[in-house]
Design an enzyme around this catalytic site. Sequence first.
Site, PDB file in Angstrom:
ATOM      1  N   ALA A 195       2.839   4.215   5.744  1.00 26.01           N
ATOM      2  CA  ALA A 195       3.989   4.270   4.828  1.00 26.01           C
ATOM      3  C   ALA A 195       5.127   5.023   5.509  1.00 26.01           C
ATOM      4  CB  ALA A 195       3.579   4.992   3.556  1.00 26.01           C
ATOM      5  N   GLY A 218      -1.175   3.583   5.592  1.00 19.51           N
ATOM      6  CA  GLY A 218      -0.882   2.247   5.065  1.00 19.51           C
ATOM      7  C   GLY A 218      -1.121   1.164   6.108  1.00 19.51           C
ATOM      8  N   GLU A 227      -4.661   0.478   5.844  1.00 19.75           N
ATOM      9  CA  GLU A 227      -4.897  -0.185   4.543  1.00 19.75           C
ATOM     10  C   GLU A 227      -4.469  -1.653   4.599  1.00 19.75           C
ATOM     11  OE1 GLU A 227      -2.755   2.902   2.299  1.00 19.75           O
ATOM     12  OE2 GLU A 227      -4.551   3.073   1.055  1.00 19.75           O
ATOM     13  N   GLU A 265      -3.598  10.428   5.329  1.00 16.91           N
ATOM     14  CA  GLU A 265      -2.792  10.839   4.163  1.00 16.91           C
ATOM     15  C   GLU A 265      -3.086  12.262   3.715  1.00 16.91           C
ATOM     16  OE1 GLU A 265      -4.100   7.906   4.635  1.00 16.91           O
ATOM     17  OE2 GLU A 265      -2.773   6.330   3.890  1.00 16.91           O
TER      18      GLU A 265
END
Length: 719
Positions: A61, A100, A103, A123
């Site tokens: 992210a 991310g 992910e 994270e």
Amino acid sequence: MAEYNLVSECVGLITLRNPPVNALSAAVRQGIVDTVQRALSDPNVKSVVICGQNGIFCGGADIKEFGSKMTGPPLIPMFHAIESANKPVVAAIEGSALGGGLELALGCHYRIAHSKARLGLPEVTLGLLPAAGGSQRLPRLIGVPAALSLITTGRHVTAAEALQLGIVDQVTDHNTVDAAVKFALSVAGRSLGPRRISAHPCPQQPDLDALFEEVMQKVRQSARGAIAPIACVQAVRAAATLPYAQGMERERELMATLFTSGQARALQYCFFAERAVGRWRMPSGARWDTSKPRPLHKAAVIGLGIMGRGITVALAQTGLSVIAVETQEKQLMEAKQAISGMLERGAKRRGVAPALDRVIYSQNIQAVADVDLVIEAVFEDIALKTKVFQQLSAVCKPGTLLCTNTSALDVDQLASETPNPELVVGMHFFAPAHVMKLLEVVYGPRSSPQAVATAMQLGKKMGKASVAVGNCRGFVGNRMLKPYIEEAFFLLEEGATPELVDQALEEFGFAMGVFRMSDLSGLDVGWRIRKGEGLVEPGTASGRSTRIRQGRRYSPLGDLLCEEGRFGQKTGRGWYQYDKPGSRVARSDPWLHSFLGAYRAQHGLVARRIDHQEVLERCLYALINEGFHILDDGIAAGPEDIDVIYVSGYGWPRHRGGPMFYANMVGLAKVLERLEHYQQLHPEVPHLQPSSLLRKLVASGSPPIHKWGEAIKKLHSQL
Ligand code: COA
Ligand code: NAD
């Protein structure tokens, strides 16, 4: 921000484009949504490959977007769309797949990684959890224990470990995109049901409750008050015990709490602060000139005591050849053995060959004639260091950088003893030097930007958090530590115990309270420094000594313990007692408590009840106040520099961002008000006198921390 191409006639290739790490910004997310839709609706496309440009899959992210309102498509439906696609989607992972990024790869049906790639869900280190399905998909893919290990620590795994764990399906040494395209062609048309991770339950795990209980206990202990690791355990537990949709709901709830917590803000601030200090700049905010660091091949270390040994190991592990010089034969023999042992253990841990032959030992300083850089680590004695620097200036080839590891001496004075003061900088390592992450690079008014750039780059190569700081007594870290330790001593005089002070600081999140830390590093170190400053009076033990010295309050408690031979862990006695010298388990010592009682009686002090709040306010605000003096003096370029020093070298809890960030969170007006309060009660303590910069910042409306630099510049220009 995501490019689409048709390759090998029937593979849709999607390339993320967002330098430098292809973070999932709003534009990248939109790009992925559009290109995936295009690939899936193109009848010519049989399979899809997702990769990232410039050798990196995706750094996750976009952390810069966290503070602002979310725009663009959200990640969760995007990953669902990929997972539920009716054509195989393959992630081609080069460089990093983090957060991310991983992910996204877990949403794909297959994952091919380059052998040098690293994968992880970091994270937690930003105060968050993998909340785009990562906490729910990873345990389903690799099982609960392995997922817990990755998600609660944020550690990155190599491609080889990822293959072993089952995170990736194939590892290649060749072009990853080519391998992924070939793979995508080979799986076109196969049933995708078994490849959709969210549709699987977690692999069976015996004694699930016991496992979670054990992990939760461990995580709580190591988290030191951080909430994200605990939320990570709770999210994985949801994956193990709930259907996927409910698990996702739990993931969302937990993330909502974390996202708005001060801890996430503090940890994200640390992420950017660490990168900002690497781009070292002047206190005015201006960048130093752009001089390139010198290439370094050969270095020398002078003095192979505690520090010199660690520095030699750190240099050799970075790939440099090292000439290690020690005048005392016995010390040299011991150092050789110790350094070889450290190199061997380090190499074993990293799975490489030990760099033993990179180190050449000598008793003669003439051996350093052709090195590019020298780090001096002889005794802390200005006359000795001056002599060594003069010898080095005569022996070394022109242009050799001369660095000192002094902890308190004047770097500029040393520089002035050499014909080329521009080549002199301080490299202040912390013990043990090959382990501790912090390095203060100390520049004097005459140090050349190139010399500083070279030392900073060397620090970075050693894996250190390198911070450039100005030259003053104690530099940044130790200068701020002094009022912190003094306040702790004063609290003992007024009625506290070492146990109470340490407990308050450890509950705040410090790795170790001030007295346990002092026992570990040795009480004699501070004693020697205070003696050098003329603060230690004879007759201390008889109680005749004064408690006002050099015009200010002084506590001789530390000196008294040293006079008793209590140097801390090394002597088995200090502020605590230990089973034997060198033992690490601190136990409360009744002797110390009666000693404190007798001391108070001798000096007419009446013990009062002291609570945790007072301990924190007096110790921490005194330290923070010194931080403001340091900013005002231009010794640190900005609050980030101070915070990185404290988080990486002094055990300040990272989830509280560092002392200056903490002051910003508490509110500058409150810090000022409490300092004024304590200053009134203790007018003979100068370090409780609020710094003029703190007063001015409060008077100008307490700007947020990212605006302090600007405010300081403005205040200084008004002088
Ligand atoms: N979002 C926004 N910016 C990011 C970023 C992210 N996820 N990851 C890295 N950056 C920025 C850095 O701030 C830095 O910017 P700067 O050049 O302006 O200082 C730049 O990208 C390069 O990062 P850096 O860490 O210096 O490069 P590196 O090559 O040493 O490491 C990574 C690359 C990806 C391993 C490392 O940047 C990293 O760990 N990033 C964070 C990953 C993460 O935690 N993702 C989860 C987000 S929830
Ligand atoms: P130490 O006493 O363990 O080692 C110093 C070594 O230097 C000894 O082995 C000594 O024989 C050798 N030496 C003395 N004169 C020499 C010469 N002319 N040539 C070659 N070798 C010589 O000291 P230390 O704790 O390693 O500290 C070294 C320096 O690092 C000091 O300036 C100290 O302030 C600084 N420092 C120490 C620490 C720490 O925690 N110990 C932390 C940061 C910085």
